[in-house]
Design an enzyme around this catalytic site. Structure first.
Site, short mmCIF file in Angstrom:
data_model
loop_
_atom_site.label_atom_id
_atom_site.label_comp_id
_atom_site.label_asym_id
_atom_site.label_seq_id
_atom_site.Cartn_x
_atom_site.Cartn_y
_atom_site.Cartn_z
CE LYS A 180 47.38 18.25 78.39
NZ LYS A 180 47.18 19.20 77.27
CD GLN A 198 49.18 21.77 75.60
OE1 GLN A 198 49.00 20.69 75.77
NE2 GLN A 198 48.61 22.88 76.09
CG ASP A 208 42.40 18.53 73.98
OD1 ASP A 208 42.18 18.38 75.01
OD2 ASP A 208 43.28 19.37 73.47
#
Ligand code: NAD
Length: 279
Positions: free
Chosen positions: A52, A96, A119
């Site tokens: 990322k 995460q 997300d």
């Protein structure tokens, strides 16, 4: 011979389009910033977070890395999220997953401001998707839609079958196909006659988490088959939920693993970050 849907190529196109947009924004004095929080040092998470960061660098998005110890308390993590929610120079926040067991994942997801939820996991983002309002969409299913559109595969009016009903893939995938006017069926572990249902599909999206489970006997001649699964087989080779060698000869179009859906997830995360910056 099936059309091979090239996720590597399509994700690169998307990243290059975003790179241009980000450069334009920078020229107008706006720098997009994504905060990535990793609690502990799970090796798989470290690889994902690293990828990322690399994508952010490529596109020109500033990334703030919060690599915090495994022992971090839920309260401390919520404190960091609160600070980032209030920081106007931060446009996207990503924690995460999975987080260590002593931290309640649901609480963490709910704490991220929906306007920074790149997300697309916050209940407000999920709710917005299901009632057709604006909001961030989970990256993997959003990537599948881009693969279909950019490969000129019509969704409208088509029989779409999704195998899997997880919150991050199966459910949002189904909502997105519905939004594109597909006729959508969702299959899961309790579905009876899975083969019969799958054989109706013009577009079959497979997100089961079982290596090479779907072979040609599940696939209608000429169907588009999208394989979301990622596994390492007994020879340490990457494979999907679809038995590619068996399905490719009957499918009209198919995604390979690797190089299909996988690279799209990060490209769509970057897309969500740019959108967050434009809001
Ligand atoms: P999950 O385990 O949360 O969900 C699996 C779903 O499959 C469940 O809803 C279950 O009902 C269904 N299922 C299980 N066994 C079944 C069976 N025998 N018949 C019919 N349905 C069955 O998994 P997930 O998070 O949705 O991920 C699915 C796969 O996609 C995994 O292989 C995962 O690694 C992969 N994945 C890839 C990406 C990517 O970026 N490419 C992102 C997320 C997940």
């Amino acid at each position: 011979m099936a059309q091979i849907i090239d996720g590597k190529l399509i994700s690169q196109q998307i990243k290059d389009e975003l790179k241009e947009k980000v450069a334009e924004l920078k020229a107008n004095g706006k720098e997009i910033c994504l905060a990535v929080i990793q609690v502990g040092n799970d090796p798989a998470s470290t690889v994902y977070v690293g990828n990322k960061k690399k994508a952010c660098e490529y596109i020109g998005i500033k990334s703030l890395a919060y690599e915090i110890p495994e022992e971090t308390t839920e309260e401390e993590l919520l404190g960091i999220i609160d600070k980032l929610n209030k920081d106007d120079s931060v446009h996207g926040i990503l924690v995460q997953l999975p987080v260590p067991k002593h931290i309640n994942e649901e609480k963490i997801i709910n704490a991220i401001s929906p306007s920074k939820d790149v997300d697309g996991f916050h209940p407000a983002s999920v709710g917005a998707l299901s009632i057709g309002q604006k909001g961030f969409v989970s990256c993997t299913p959003a990537g599948v839609i881009q693969l279909l559109k950019r490969s000129n595969i019509e969704i409208s009016g088509k029989e779409c079958v999704v195998i899997g009903r997880s919150n991050i893939v199966g459910k949002p995938m189904s909502m997105l196909l519905l939004r594109e006017n597909g006729t959508v069926t969702i299959c899961h572990s309790r579905t009876k006659d899975l083969k019969e249902v799958c054989k109706r599909a013009d577009i079959l999206v497979v997100a089961i988490g079982k290596p090479r489970m779907i072979d040609a006997s599940y696939v209608k001649e000429g169907a588009t088959v999208i394989d979301v699964g990622i596994h390492r087989d007994e020879n340490n080779k990457l494979c999907g939920d679809v038995d590619y060698a068996s399905v490719e000869p009957v499918a009209g179009a198919i995604t390979p693993v690797p190089g299909g859906v996988g690279p799209m997830t990060i490209a769509m995360l970057m897309n969500n970050c740019v959108e967050a910056g434009l809001n």
